[in-house]
Design a protein around this motif. Structure first.
Motif: not given
Length: 151
Positions: A93-112
């Motif tokens: 799961q952490c590896e999937r999370s890393r991949g998601i973070a690497e594909a995004l910019e810091m100011d990209d957003s999502g919905r909690a």
């Protein structure tokens, strides 16, 4: 810096659990927190990685291990699974999370889950806090389980 700190705290989860027997990982020694076990903490951390990175930032479906009647599902299930299995699931799961973070910019957003809009930066800071706090729980649980202490 944020991803490096999060990875450091993630690796600390592994260190806190290294070599722990199943019966000790399943133990809930805190009378006021009956779901708090080493296995429960690892399962919870795996779940929150999924919730924040996959559900919030990519819009994936909520596949949470809980119901309205049983909100602590990940904690209960974690106590039933072998530590090596839990840690492998957490690593994946952490590896999937890393991949998601690497594909995004810091100011990209999502919905909690509560409807708020949060940025990747916010999620990373929150996950550092969440993982660090639960590493403190793992410190106590591991020391109570077999006397092992560490950083």
């Amino acid at each position: 810096m944020l991803t490096a700190w999060l990875d450091w705290h993630r690796s600390t989860v592994w260190e806190k659990c290294a070599g722990l027997r199943q019966d000790l990982a399943a133990a809930s020694p805190l009378p006021t927190s009956p779901l708090m076990s080493v296995g429960g903490v690892v399962a919870h951390l795996c779940w929150v990685e999924y919730a924040w990175f996959e559900m919030c930032l990519t819009g994936r479906t909520d596949r949470g291990p809980y119901t309205a009647e049983g909100p602590g599902g990940e904690w209960r299930r974690g106590a039933e699974r072998p530590p090596a299995e839990l840690l492998a699931a957490y690593a994946d799961q952490c590896e999937r999370s890393r991949g998601i973070a690497e594909a995004l910019e810091m100011d990209d957003s999502g919905r909690a889950s509560d409807g708020r809009t949060v940025t990747l930066r916010w999620v990373l800071v929150h996950m550092i806090e969440e993982t660090a706090r639960h590493n403190g729980h793992l410190d106590v649980l591991r020391e109570l389980a077999d006397g092992t202490t560490g950083e």
